[in-house]
Motif scaffolding. Structure first.
Motif, PDB file in Angstrom:
ATOM      1  N   ALA A  70      67.317  29.533  79.124  1.00 35.78           N
ATOM      2  CA  ALA A  70      66.798  29.946  80.440  1.00 35.78           C
ATOM      3  C   ALA A  70      67.121  28.922  81.539  1.00 35.78           C
ATOM      4  CB  ALA A  70      65.300  30.215  80.367  1.00 35.78           C
ATOM      5  N   PRO A  71      66.823  27.628  81.346  1.00 38.27           N
ATOM      6  CA  PRO A  71      67.189  26.668  82.398  1.00 38.27           C
ATOM      7  C   PRO A  71      68.700  26.551  82.588  1.00 38.27           C
ATOM      8  CG  PRO A  71      66.229  25.528  80.489  1.00 38.27           C
ATOM      9  CD  PRO A  71      66.012  26.987  80.286  1.00 38.27           C
ATOM     10  N   GLU A  72      69.466  26.741  81.512  1.00 42.38           N
ATOM     11  CA  GLU A  72      70.933  26.713  81.652  1.00 42.38           C
ATOM     12  C   GLU A  72      71.385  27.884  82.533  1.00 42.38           C
ATOM     13  OE1 GLU A  72      72.931  24.417  80.347  1.00 42.38           O
ATOM     14  OE2 GLU A  72      71.821  23.534  78.653  1.00 42.38           O
ATOM     15  N   ASN A  73      70.809  29.064  82.299  1.00 42.47           N
ATOM     16  CA  ASN A  73      71.170  30.245  83.097  1.00 42.47           C
ATOM     17  C   ASN A  73      70.744  30.085  84.551  1.00 42.47           C
ATOM     18  OD1 ASN A  73      72.275  31.513  80.889  1.00 42.47           O
ATOM     19  ND2 ASN A  73      70.384  32.567  80.339  1.00 42.47           N
ATOM     20  N   MET A  74      69.574  29.470  84.765  1.00 42.02           N
ATOM     21  CA  MET A  74      69.098  29.223  86.129  1.00 42.02           C
ATOM     22  C   MET A  74      70.094  28.303  86.852  1.00 42.02           C
ATOM     23  SD  MET A  74      67.510  27.138  88.430  1.00 42.02           S
ATOM     24  CE  MET A  74      67.082  25.734  87.382  1.00 42.02           C
ATOM     25  N   ASP A 280      68.724  26.959 102.898  1.00 45.38           N
ATOM     26  CA  ASP A 280      69.305  28.030 102.080  1.00 45.38           C
ATOM     27  C   ASP A 280      69.305  27.660 100.598  1.00 45.38           C
ATOM     28  OD1 ASP A 280      71.163  26.087 102.708  1.00 45.38           O
ATOM     29  OD2 ASP A 280      72.876  27.446 102.696  1.00 45.38           O
ATOM     30  N   TYR A 281      69.478  26.390 100.284  1.00 42.84           N
ATOM     31  CA  TYR A 281      69.443  25.963  98.881  1.00 42.84           C
ATOM     32  C   TYR A 281      68.039  26.149  98.297  1.00 42.84           C
ATOM     33  CZ  TYR A 281      74.076  23.700  99.041  1.00 42.84           C
ATOM     34  OH  TYR A 281      75.408  23.435  99.133  1.00 42.84           O
ATOM     35  N   LYS A 282      67.011  25.918  99.132  1.00 38.95           N
ATOM     36  CA  LYS A 282      65.631  26.125  98.651  1.00 38.95           C
ATOM     37  C   LYS A 282      65.432  27.583  98.229  1.00 38.95           C
ATOM     38  CE  LYS A 282      63.400  22.691 101.616  1.00 38.95           C
ATOM     39  NZ  LYS A 282      62.536  22.488 102.789  1.00 38.95           N
ATOM     40  N   HIS A 283      65.901  28.493  99.081  1.00 42.36           N
ATOM     41  CA  HIS A 283      65.764  29.928  98.764  1.00 42.36           C
ATOM     42  C   HIS A 283      66.569  30.284  97.514  1.00 42.36           C
ATOM     43  CE1 HIS A 283      63.521  31.049 102.295  1.00 42.36           C
ATOM     44  NE2 HIS A 283      64.395  30.461 103.084  1.00 42.36           N
ATOM     45  N   ILE A 284      67.756  29.736  97.424  1.00 47.34           N
ATOM     46  CA  ILE A 284      68.623  30.032  96.266  1.00 47.34           C
ATOM     47  C   ILE A 284      67.951  29.542  94.981  1.00 47.34           C
ATOM     48  CG2 ILE A 284      70.780  29.298  95.151  1.00 47.34           C
ATOM     49  CD1 ILE A 284      72.055  29.504  98.026  1.00 47.34           C
ATOM     50  N   LEU A 285      67.400  28.336  95.035  1.00 43.50           N
ATOM     51  CA  LEU A 285      66.764  27.749  93.848  1.00 43.50           C
ATOM     52  C   LEU A 285      65.563  28.582  93.390  1.00 43.50           C
ATOM     53  CD1 LEU A 285      66.659  25.311  91.875  1.00 43.50           C
ATOM     54  CD2 LEU A 285      65.097  24.211  93.483  1.00 43.50           C
ATOM     55  N   THR A 286      64.667  28.912  94.325  1.00 46.63           N
ATOM     56  CA  THR A 286      63.461  29.651  93.912  1.00 46.63           C
ATOM     57  C   THR A 286      63.796  31.085  93.502  1.00 46.63           C
ATOM     58  OG1 THR A 286      62.982  30.034  96.257  1.00 46.63           O
ATOM     59  CG2 THR A 286      61.763  28.280  95.179  1.00 46.63           C
ATOM     60  N   THR A 287      64.821  31.653  94.126  1.00 51.67           N
ATOM     61  CA  THR A 287      65.237  33.018  93.749  1.00 51.67           C
ATOM     62  C   THR A 287      65.853  33.018  92.348  1.00 51.67           C
ATOM     63  OG1 THR A 287      65.631  33.561  96.058  1.00 51.67           O
ATOM     64  CG2 THR A 287      66.659  35.002  94.436  1.00 51.67           C
ATOM     65  N   ALA A 288      66.637  31.988  92.056  1.00 46.73           N
ATOM     66  CA  ALA A 288      67.235  31.886  90.714  1.00 46.73           C
ATOM     67  C   ALA A 288      66.132  31.720  89.667  1.00 46.73           C
ATOM     68  CB  ALA A 288      68.208  30.714  90.651  1.00 46.73           C
ATOM     69  N   CYS A 289      65.123  30.904  89.969  1.00 46.82           N
ATOM     70  CA  CYS A 289      64.006  30.705  89.021  1.00 46.82           C
ATOM     71  C   CYS A 289      63.275  32.025  88.788  1.00 46.82           C
ATOM     72  CB  CYS A 289      63.018  29.666  89.554  1.00 46.82           C
ATOM     73  SG  CYS A 289      63.657  27.988  89.588  1.00 46.82           S
ATOM     74  N   ARG A 290      63.070  32.763  89.883  1.00 51.10           N
ATOM     75  CA  ARG A 290      62.345  34.045  89.770  1.00 51.10           C
ATOM     76  C   ARG A 290      63.142  35.044  88.927  1.00 51.10           C
ATOM     77  NH1 ARG A 290      58.418  36.892  92.896  1.00 51.10           N
ATOM     78  NH2 ARG A 290      57.683  38.481  91.455  1.00 51.10           N
ATOM     79  N   ALA A 291      64.451  35.049  89.113  1.00 52.07           N
ATOM     80  CA  ALA A 291      65.301  35.953  88.321  1.00 52.07           C
ATOM     81  C   ALA A 291      65.220  35.593  86.838  1.00 52.07           C
ATOM     82  CB  ALA A 291      66.747  35.882  88.812  1.00 52.07           C
ATOM     83  N   ILE A 292      65.229  34.301  86.549  1.00 49.57           N
ATOM     84  CA  ILE A 292      65.190  33.860  85.151  1.00 49.57           C
ATOM     85  C   ILE A 292      63.812  34.102  84.536  1.00 49.57           C
ATOM     86  CG2 ILE A 292      65.298  31.788  83.678  1.00 49.57           C
ATOM     87  CD1 ILE A 292      68.038  33.079  84.588  1.00 49.57           C
ATOM     88  N   ASN A 293      62.769  34.009  85.373  1.00 49.30           N
ATOM     89  CA  ASN A 293      61.415  34.307  84.878  1.00 49.30           C
ATOM     90  C   ASN A 293      61.383  35.706  84.243  1.00 49.30           C
ATOM     91  OD1 ASN A 293      58.505  33.799  84.673  1.00 49.30           O
ATOM     92  ND2 ASN A 293      58.321  35.422  86.201  1.00 49.30           N
ATOM     93  N   GLN A 294      61.994  36.662  84.897  1.00 45.20           N
ATOM     94  CA  GLN A 294      62.027  38.026  84.359  1.00 45.20           C
ATOM     95  C   GLN A 294      63.047  38.162  83.238  1.00 45.20           C
ATOM     96  OE1 GLN A 294      59.915  40.622  85.151  1.00 45.20           O
ATOM     97  NE2 GLN A 294      60.874  41.544  83.354  1.00 45.20           N
ATOM     98  N   ASP A 295      64.192  37.493  83.414  1.00 51.14           N
ATOM     99  CA  ASP A 295      65.272  37.632  82.435  1.00 51.14           C
ATOM    100  C   ASP A 295      64.839  37.166  81.045  1.00 51.14           C
ATOM    101  OD1 ASP A 295      68.053  38.161  81.713  1.00 51.14           O
ATOM    102  OD2 ASP A 295      68.203  35.991  81.470  1.00 51.14           O
ATOM    103  N   MET A 296      64.065  36.077  80.996  1.00 49.23           N
ATOM    104  CA  MET A 296      63.639  35.576  79.688  1.00 49.23           C
ATOM    105  C   MET A 296      62.766  36.613  78.969  1.00 49.23           C
ATOM    106  SD  MET A 296      61.307  32.397  78.452  1.00 49.23           S
ATOM    107  CE  MET A 296      62.164  31.019  79.167  1.00 49.23           C
ATOM    108  N   LEU A 297      61.867  37.230  79.688  1.00 52.27           N
ATOM    109  CA  LEU A 297      60.997  38.244  79.080  1.00 52.27           C
ATOM    110  C   LEU A 297      61.829  39.422  78.568  1.00 52.27           C
ATOM    111  CD1 LEU A 297      58.129  39.244  78.413  1.00 52.27           C
ATOM    112  CD2 LEU A 297      58.038  40.222  80.711  1.00 52.27           C
TER     113      LEU A 297
END
Ligand code: CA
Length: 379
Positions: A70-74, A280-297
């Protein structure tokens, strides 16, 4: 779709859609924008050419299925969305810091980010387990709803603020299994004297019932169980437990995972490092984390099924359900242990009350929706 294609497809599209679709107020609710940045300030600081390199430490073996990937994908998503300019190097447990020192490492700035489970920090922050799992607590669907739409995220950020850490949801395993045992659990007395690796508040429940709770990182479970240093262990579910080979060290595989009904993981972000990022990097980072939050499940939901079939059919694992009277007593003690956290301080009390209120209201509706439907499917 192969993983690389999925990550690529998710990449720019997810960030663009979210940023266009969300006003500032909505973005804050989603946990995508913690610093009240306005559209104009975000536009001014757009700087896709700025090169940034971060370190991310984890509590998992390098590339361990689900938890470690998950962190690798993020990190891959962030790199792709910034055209390779924002790179996050992921370290497995023990490579930079030990598994149980992730929180301190991010707090002190040894690494800018971490990926772990909040309940590992229970000794330092008694209310932290509410943000991973508490026994007989919320499911993955419910905890995601509480964190992102029920006030949970604000409380979590308040809890970690003194440590200079910005927490973000980092995945969920779904309902876990109750664990691996070499003897059957037929009554509550069978727990007495049993030395089990069981973290978080569930460990306290275990001790109240006469067992011994041991705190060990995942990477030490197989050897500890095989050597007899512990009598039983929980880890995650079929997908991860098969990967560690726990079936080679214990006969019985018990369910349901009363102790972790929806184990949420966390990304810890060093607040100072975050504040220095371009908007923009802040948004990218939190959006990537949010995507991975769902992806792991999604990944656990798919892979646990096939792994359970392998454990039963290829490895002759004996699956057992915990008896009703054992579950009832575990639940009674769990309610007391979870309620005790509220006495720690004002913030712990507010977190407990928010969690319990949300769980109860969600439960009332889930009686008519999730639970009623799953029962109906089996009629
Ligand atoms: Ca677990």
């Amino acid at each position: 779709m192969k993983r690389r294609e999925f990550v690529t497809a998710l990449g720019v599209g997810a960030a663009a859609t979210t940023l266009v679709a969300c006003g500032d107020k909505e973005s804050e609710q989603l946990g995508l924008n913690s610093d009240n940045a306005t559209d104009s300030s975000a536009a001014k600081s757009v700087n896709k050419k700025q090169k940034i390199k971060w370190k991310l430490v984890t509590s998992w073996p390098k590339n361990f299925p689900g938890l470690g990937t998950a962190p690798e994908n993020m990190a891959k998503l962030v790199e792709q969305m910034t055209g390779g300019n924002f790179q996050i190097k992921v370290y497995g447990a023990g490579e930079l810091v030990p598994a149980m020192e992730v929180f301190d490492a991010v707090s002190q700035g040894t690494a800018e980010m971490g990926h772990s489970g909040a309940y590992y920090w229970k000794g330092k922050i008694p209310a932290a387990p509410f943000f991973t799992a508490v026994p007989f607590g919320m499911t993955a669907q419910e905890i995601n709803a509480w964190v992102h739409y029920g006030g949970g995220l604000d409380l979590w950020r308040e809890l970690y603020k003194p440590f200079g850490i910005l927490p973000v949801a980092g995945g969920n395993t779904g309902v876990q299994m109750a664990g691996w045992y070499n003897k059957e659990i037929n009554s509550i007395d069978d727990i007495k004297g049993l030395k089990m690796r069981i973290p978080g508040l569930a460990g306290e429940v275990w001790e109240k019932l006469g067992g011994t709770a041991v705190r060990l990182p995942g990477g030490e479970l197989f050897t500890s169980l095989q050597a007899g240093a512990i009598d039983a262990t929980e880890w995650v579910g079929p997908y991860n437990d098969l990967a560690f080979g726990l079936h080679k060290a214990a006969k019985f595989y018990y369910y349901p995972g009363w102790h972790e009904p929806g184990g949420m993981l966390e990304f810890d972000i060093n607040q100072k490092a975050y504040d220095q990022l371009p908007e923009d990097y802040k948004h990218i980072l939190t959006t990537a984390c949010r995507a991975i939050n769902q992806d792991m499940l999604d990944e656990y939901t798919a892979r646990n099924n096939t792994a359970l079939t392998d454990l039963v059919e290829k490895h002759n694992v004996q699956v057992r359900r915990l008896p009703d009277d054992v579950l009832m007593q575990l639940r009674k003690i769990s309610e007391e242990v979870v309620a005790d956290v509220a006495h720690t301080d004002d913030l712990s009390k507010r977190i407990y009350e928010s969690y319990l209120k949300f769980k109860n209201s969600s439960n009332a509706y889930h009686q008519l929706s999730e639970k009623a439907y799953l029962n109906a499917r089996d009629i």
